[in-house]
Design an enzyme around this catalytic site. Sequence first.
Site, mmCIF file in Angstrom:
data_model
loop_
_atom_site.group_PDB
_atom_site.id
_atom_site.type_symbol
_atom_site.label_atom_id
_atom_site.label_comp_id
_atom_site.label_asym_id
_atom_site.label_seq_id
_atom_site.Cartn_x
_atom_site.Cartn_y
_atom_site.Cartn_z
ATOM 1 C CD GLN A 67 6.159 7.244 8.910
ATOM 2 O OE1 GLN A 67 6.092 6.618 7.865
ATOM 3 N NE2 GLN A 67 6.125 6.649 10.080
ATOM 4 C CB SER A 119 8.946 8.685 1.727
ATOM 5 O OG SER A 119 8.827 7.354 2.172
ATOM 6 C CG LEU A 120 3.888 9.281 3.342
ATOM 7 C CD1 LEU A 120 2.510 9.882 3.075
ATOM 8 C CD2 LEU A 120 4.057 9.001 4.813
ATOM 9 N NE ARG A 128 5.437 3.339 0.868
ATOM 10 C CZ ARG A 128 6.124 4.302 1.480
ATOM 11 N NH1 ARG A 128 5.608 4.873 2.574
ATOM 12 N NH2 ARG A 128 7.301 4.697 1.020
ATOM 13 C CG HIS A 165 13.007 4.882 2.052
ATOM 14 N ND1 HIS A 165 12.277 4.607 0.908
ATOM 15 C CD2 HIS A 165 12.245 5.722 2.792
ATOM 16 C CE1 HIS A 165 11.131 5.276 0.962
ATOM 17 N NE2 HIS A 165 11.086 5.941 2.093
ATOM 18 C CD GLN A 184 8.309 5.507 -2.358
ATOM 19 O OE1 GLN A 184 7.592 4.752 -1.705
ATOM 20 N NE2 GLN A 184 7.952 6.729 -2.686
#
Length: 313
Positions: free
Chosen positions: A9, A94-95, A119, A203, A252
Amino acid sequence: MRAFIFPGQGSQKVGMGAELAAASEAARDVFGEVDEALKQKLSVLMREGPEEELTLTENAQAAIMANAIATVRVLERDFGVSVFEAANCVAGHSLGEYTALASIGAFSLADAARLLKLRGQAMQAAVPVGEGTMAVLLGADIDQARALAAAAAQGEVCEVANDNDPSQVVLSGHTAAIERAVALTKEHGIKRGMILNVSAPFHSSLMAPAAERMAEALSQTPPAALALPLYANVTAAPVTDAEEERALLVEQVTGRVRWRESVLAMRAGGVEHFVELGGKVVGPMVGRIDREAQVTSLVTMQDLEAFAKQVLG
């Protein structure tokens, strides 16, 4: 050895994917499939904006994935280079880990889009707007960042969210704690701290409600077999077992993105060439982690053509 890596992101921007879609049916097919999966004209939002709507977490995550997978499909269909021929392993920030899984067939494109939409919604809903945020620390290593987080917490959540590279670490947690951390940066020998324009404390342990929602979703739509090793964010280690990866995707949501460690682990595993698909975000991080690593970013048709010539000789 070569790793295909995928951005997270923050890499979204209005106009993303437009050049690929104009030039390639493969890209148009990807954007059409994602639109259909989400019952949303995400491709129009990606192409035309408005930026504030594209930046919403639930839109940005799926858009970044779609753009990167379109890049993969164009490389495969238009230039004859498959992930399995060109890469020895994959990873994503991440994503981007979902994108990496989609690139090797562990998630279908439609499932990846739906999971990332959920998500994004789950992460946004986990903490009321204004109660949590994130800050980037420039000129900070992981030890300095952890010490600063501990000093700023004062009973609230203040945690290392992203260990990006040797000079950039991101903190996440309660807004007041993150603001204290930024105010204390100089005392901890850190060059600068800046509050990020994000809508939630990603996170961090505050994301626990989102992790629960993703655990349920991933139990219904688990990853299939991994055709290539994937270096997972939360362990910075290669994963080949689909059930293990399902658990790591849940972890995660609240866990640290160990990008610096992941790159070092890939290097230790023999990776010399890192290829970022669909952005120019994680590639530069690789360069700061290890100056000896070769880094290529694939965004335009020209980028893809040049890379294909390199791979195919």
